[in-house]
Enzyme design. Structure first.
Site, PDB file in Angstrom:
ATOM      1  N   ASN A   9      70.946 -47.987  14.401  1.00 13.37           N
ATOM      2  CA  ASN A   9      71.180 -47.151  13.229  1.00 13.37           C
ATOM      3  C   ASN A   9      70.545 -45.803  13.508  1.00 13.37           C
ATOM      4  OD1 ASN A   9      71.251 -45.887  10.752  1.00 13.37           O
ATOM      5  ND2 ASN A   9      69.889 -47.346   9.708  1.00 13.37           N
ATOM      6  N   LYS A  11      70.607 -43.246  11.672  1.00 12.50           N
ATOM      7  CA  LYS A  11      70.166 -42.559  10.435  1.00 12.50           C
ATOM      8  C   LYS A  11      70.657 -41.100  10.477  1.00 12.50           C
ATOM      9  CE  LYS A  11      66.504 -45.929  10.091  1.00 12.50           C
ATOM     10  NZ  LYS A  11      65.188 -46.292   9.604  1.00 12.50           N
ATOM     11  N   HIS A  92      71.167 -50.338   2.880  1.00  9.63           N
ATOM     12  CA  HIS A  92      69.924 -50.010   3.604  1.00  9.63           C
ATOM     13  C   HIS A  92      68.854 -49.567   2.606  1.00  9.63           C
ATOM     14  CE1 HIS A  92      67.064 -48.159   6.301  1.00  9.63           C
ATOM     15  NE2 HIS A  92      67.660 -48.812   7.283  1.00  9.63           N
ATOM     16  N   GLU A  94      66.733 -47.326   2.695  1.00  6.61           N
ATOM     17  CA  GLU A  94      66.621 -45.872   2.497  1.00  6.61           C
ATOM     18  C   GLU A  94      67.677 -45.382   1.499  1.00  6.61           C
ATOM     19  OE1 GLU A  94      66.677 -44.845   6.651  1.00  6.61           O
ATOM     20  OE2 GLU A  94      64.659 -45.668   6.861  1.00  6.61           O
ATOM     21  N   GLU A 162      65.396 -56.402   6.641  1.00  7.86           N
ATOM     22  CA  GLU A 162      64.572 -55.266   7.028  1.00  7.86           C
ATOM     23  C   GLU A 162      63.453 -55.093   6.006  1.00  7.86           C
ATOM     24  OE1 GLU A 162      66.897 -52.446   9.785  1.00  7.86           O
ATOM     25  OE2 GLU A 162      67.167 -51.747   7.741  1.00  7.86           O
ATOM     26  N   GLY A 168      60.214 -47.905  10.425  1.00  7.89           N
ATOM     27  CA  GLY A 168      59.695 -46.606  10.866  1.00  7.89           C
ATOM     28  C   GLY A 168      58.183 -46.488  10.821  1.00  7.89           C
ATOM     29  N   SER A 200      60.936 -51.495  13.115  1.00  6.00           N
ATOM     30  CA  SER A 200      60.060 -51.215  14.257  1.00  6.00           C
ATOM     31  C   SER A 200      60.320 -52.119  15.461  1.00  6.00           C
ATOM     32  CB  SER A 200      58.588 -51.277  13.829  1.00  6.00           C
ATOM     33  OG  SER A 200      58.311 -50.281  12.849  1.00  6.00           O
TER      34      SER A 200
HETATM   35  P1  13P Z   1      63.041 -48.447  12.812  1.00  2.00           P
HETATM   36  O1  13P Z   1      63.536 -49.315  13.952  1.00  2.00           O
HETATM   37  O2  13P Z   1      62.959 -47.009  13.168  1.00  2.00           O
HETATM   38  O3  13P Z   1      61.810 -49.008  12.191  1.00  2.00           O
HETATM   39  O4  13P Z   1      64.192 -48.508  11.677  1.00  2.00           O
HETATM   40  C1  13P Z   1      64.693 -49.732  11.281  1.00  2.00           C
HETATM   41  C2  13P Z   1      65.860 -49.512  10.417  1.00  2.00           C
HETATM   42  O5  13P Z   1      65.737 -49.066   9.290  1.00  2.00           O
HETATM   43  C3  13P Z   1      67.195 -49.834  10.966  1.00  2.00           C
HETATM   44  O6  13P Z   1      68.179 -49.806   9.974  1.00  2.00           O
END
Ligand code: 13P
Length: 240
Positions: A9, A11, A92, A94, A162, A168, A200
């Site tokens: 992803n 982002k 997601h 976010e 997640e 992150g 992560s």
């Molecule tokens: P990270 O791997 O950067 O922690 O992000 C995970 C994520 O949100 C994947 O959708």
């Protein structure tokens, strides 16, 4: 047996010039037994579709429930599919946090993904406060019930766990924490549904997560941007 997926992803990262990384990932994962998906910003999907990829499939990161209409700034599942996506992330954390998306919104987005022929990568996850209050499994069960539409199959849906506190932050969930959740999700989602872990994930911690019985892959953020970081994760999955 559930299909194994190494999913990235990106982002809100990446310009057309960064699509060389997708091609490098494509070369690196050729011949692996897992499927590999990179979920790109919507602006890059059409450009990526013109590149000579052999293995990597492309996904979007969000879709509006409607086919078209007065929704400034949004993108429909049909638009993603026409641009070349075959997958789309829904729910997601976010999006849930930044845009106030509810389980009902995520359900409608997932139905839109199916309508357009996309496979939804449906995300759920608890916050740190919910985990510390001992509510993790109850929260996740509710999220899945609320956001997974009737008619989900292993072909049209992938579920990604997640934990919000692991995204992150460099704080990966422990194998015991992941196993507890994925075992519960397996019971809820069925024997053949692919269950990914995200939060992560790096080459250094991937193998111990993939060794868990009910972990069928990963949804990777930061470590999916560069082939040197992502290909070893896909290799660890294929070897698991
Ligand atoms: P990270 O791997 O950067 O922690 O992000 C995970 C994520 O949100 C994947 O959708």
């Amino acid at each position: 047996m559930p299909q194994k997926y190494a999913a990235g992803n990106w982002k809100m990262n990446g310009l057309v010039s960064d699509l060389t990384d997708v091609l490098e990932i494509d070369a690196g994962v050729e011949g692996l037994t897992c499927k590999t998906i990179i979920c790109l910003p919507a602006t890059l999907i059409y450009a990526a579709d013109g590149d000579p990829r052999q293995t990597v499939e492309i996904g979007g990161q969000y879709c509006h429930p409607a086919i078209s209409g007065a929704h400034t700034g949004d993108v429909s599942a049909e638009m993603l599919a026409e641009a070349g996506a075959t997958y789309v992330i829904t729910g997601h954390s976010e999006r849930r946090t930044d845009h106030g998306e509810t389980d009902a919104d995520v359900r409608a987005q997932t139905e839109a993904a199916w309508r357009a022929g996309l496979t939804a990568i449906l995300c759920i996850g608890e916050t740190l406060a919910q985990r510390e209050a001992g509510e993790t499994l109850a929260v996740l069960t509710d999220q899945l019930k609320g956001s997974l539409p009737e008619g989900a199959t292993p072909e049209n849906t992938i579920i990604a766990y997640e934990p919000v506190w692991a995204i992150g932050t460099g704080k990966v969930a422990t194998p015991d924490q992941v196993a507890e959740v994925h075992d519960a999700l397996r019971a809820q989602a069925g024997a053949d549904m692919s269950l990914l872990y995200g939060g992560s994930v790096k080459a250094a911690n991937a193998a111990e997560l993939f060794a868990l019985t009910n972990v069928d892959g990963a949804l990777v953020g930061g470590a999916s941007l560069k082939a040197a970081d992502f290909v070893p994760i896909a290799q660890a999955l294929a070897a698991s």
